[in-house]
Write an enzyme that holds these catalytic residues in place. Structure first.
Site, PDB file in Angstrom:
ATOM      1  N   ASP A  81       0.994  -1.210  -0.055  1.00 17.97           N
ATOM      2  CA  ASP A  81      -0.120  -0.106  -0.026  1.00 17.97           C
ATOM      3  C   ASP A  81       0.923   1.356  -0.016  1.00 17.97           C
ATOM      4  OD1 ASP A  81      -2.911   0.975   0.515  1.00 17.97           O
ATOM      5  OD2 ASP A  81      -1.710   2.039   2.084  1.00 17.97           O
ATOM      6  N   HIS A 138      -7.040  -6.004  -1.026  1.00 20.65           N
ATOM      7  CA  HIS A 138      -6.119  -5.381  -0.788  1.00 20.65           C
ATOM      8  C   HIS A 138      -5.027  -5.840   0.238  1.00 20.65           C
ATOM      9  CE1 HIS A 138      -4.039  -1.444  -0.973  1.00 20.65           C
ATOM     10  NE2 HIS A 138      -4.116  -1.145   0.303  1.00 20.65           N
TER      11      HIS A 138
END
Length: 374
Positions: free
Chosen positions: A105, A315
């Site tokens: 991320d 994610h």
């Protein structure tokens, strides 16, 4: 003592912005693990023992603004250049000269820029979830306003149908904090679920990356069980960290995107030439929205060794699929060239005017960099 017999240890080291808390396990070549939003060193809890067992010194940091690391008051203290220098300081404080850096991320962006700006320190880079896209194009705040179709822009956005993109929503200090901090645990549970492969909203549901006019992000979070990777104990850990620290330090990373764009102007379109790895999730918007960046890897990541998309994964890659990610990381690390190089790249010059490539790069950069141009 065998590498896997070394227990994980917590410590703090000095950096230009204050203390950086880290957790390390194992002995061998240094692998620096950098988390994203809203996480902590704990997001690498599955990788630390696995990399230690594979013969590496695995070190997971709390990024500046998170956990037990320093939290400077100034928004500008969270610019990319400062986070890169934190990573360099950690490597040197550990008595090392070289490291492999792996990020997820926002940590992927920090890892990428660490490799770009300090090739003398970071010999390889691994990116999870967020692909490398060189600096370029319009100012980020203008781009994100167009994605959401901000009211002052008029009309529909590229993705959000006239709604506000979450990055724009995070820009005003205090605004997102007012939504999150009254119920940190509940907000985190919803945010994690919204981006997890097994609990994200179904196709056709309102996208959780956008905010309706007058609404909040959590309005679109799924209601239901926690993701399979997130038990009550794990959620308690994350909630405890952010209940203690607040969210401002973490959100300040988003508030520096325009500043980063200015600081890194000399690196417009620049490739990362060290050996690299990318792992994305097939259900992760961070991966799918940046498909063009992945397609550009032959130019932007010419040292790419492996690029993999995990089917059905969301994610939170290294937490959703720990065994698979551990295997990918171990195989990639084993395939890296040895440290014995006859040439150590020069570091980048950083000043109040931003970052400049070393002379050896600057002289050839505009000829060889063929990425996006502003």
């Amino acid at each position: 003592m065998t590498p896997h017999a070394v227990e994980a240890a917590h410590r703090s080291v000095n950096s230009p912005g204050g203390r950086i808390h880290l957790v390390e396990q194992g002995t061998g070549p240094l692998v620096l693990l950098v988390h994203g939003f809203p996480e902590s060193w704990y997001s690498w809890r599955h990788q630390l023992p696995a990399l230690a067992a594979a013969g590496y010194r695995a070190v997971a940091v709390d990024v500046r603004g998170y956990g037990r690391s320093a939290k400077p008051a100034a928004v500008a203290a969270y610019r990319m250049l400062d986070l890169v220098e934190d990573n360099v300081a950690v490597v040197h404080a550990l008595g090392e000269e070289l490291a492999v850096v792996v990020g997820h991320d926002w940590g992927a962006a920090i890892a990428a820029n660490s490799a770009l700006l300090r090739p003398d320190v970071f010999r390889a880079v691994g990116l999870l979830s967020v692909p490398y896209a060189p600096r370029g194009g319009p100012r980020p705040s203008d781009l994100f306003a167009r994605m959401g179709g901000a009211e002052e822009q008029g009309g529909e956005g590229e993705f959000g149908g006239g709604e506000e993109f979450y990055v724009s929503y995070f820009q005003e200090p205090g605004r997102a904090e007012a939504e999150i901090e009254p119920d940190v645990r509940g907000w985190l549970a919803g945010f994690y679920a919204a981006l997890s492969g097994d609990t994200m909203p179904p196709p056709g549901a309102p996208a959780p990356h956008f905010v309706s006019k007058g609404g909040t992000l959590r309005d679109r979070f799924p209601r239901g069980p926690l993701p399979g990777w997130l038990g009550e104990h794990e959620l308690d850990f994350y909630a405890g960290e952010f209940e203690r620290t607040g969210l401002t330090g973490a959100l300040n990373r988003y508030r520096n995107m325009d500043r980063d764009w200015e600081d890194l102007a000399a690196f417009d379109g620049a490739p990362i030439t060290q050996p690299s790895l990318f792992v994305g999730g097939s259900l992760d918007a961070s991966t799918t929205w940046l498909a063009d960046a992945i397609d550009a890897y032959p130019v932007t990541l010419p040292g790419l060794i492996s690029s993999q998309i995990l089917d059905g994964c969301g994610h939170w890659i290294q937490q959703e699929r720990p065994a698979e990610v551990n295997r990918i990381l171990a195989d990639w690390l084993a395939a890296l060239p040895g440290r014995g190089s006859t040439h150590v790249p020069a570091p980048v010059t950083v000043s109040a005017q931003g970052a400049r490539p070393p002379a050896e790069v600057e002289g050839r950069g505009r000829v060889t960099w063929t990425g996006r141009q502003a």
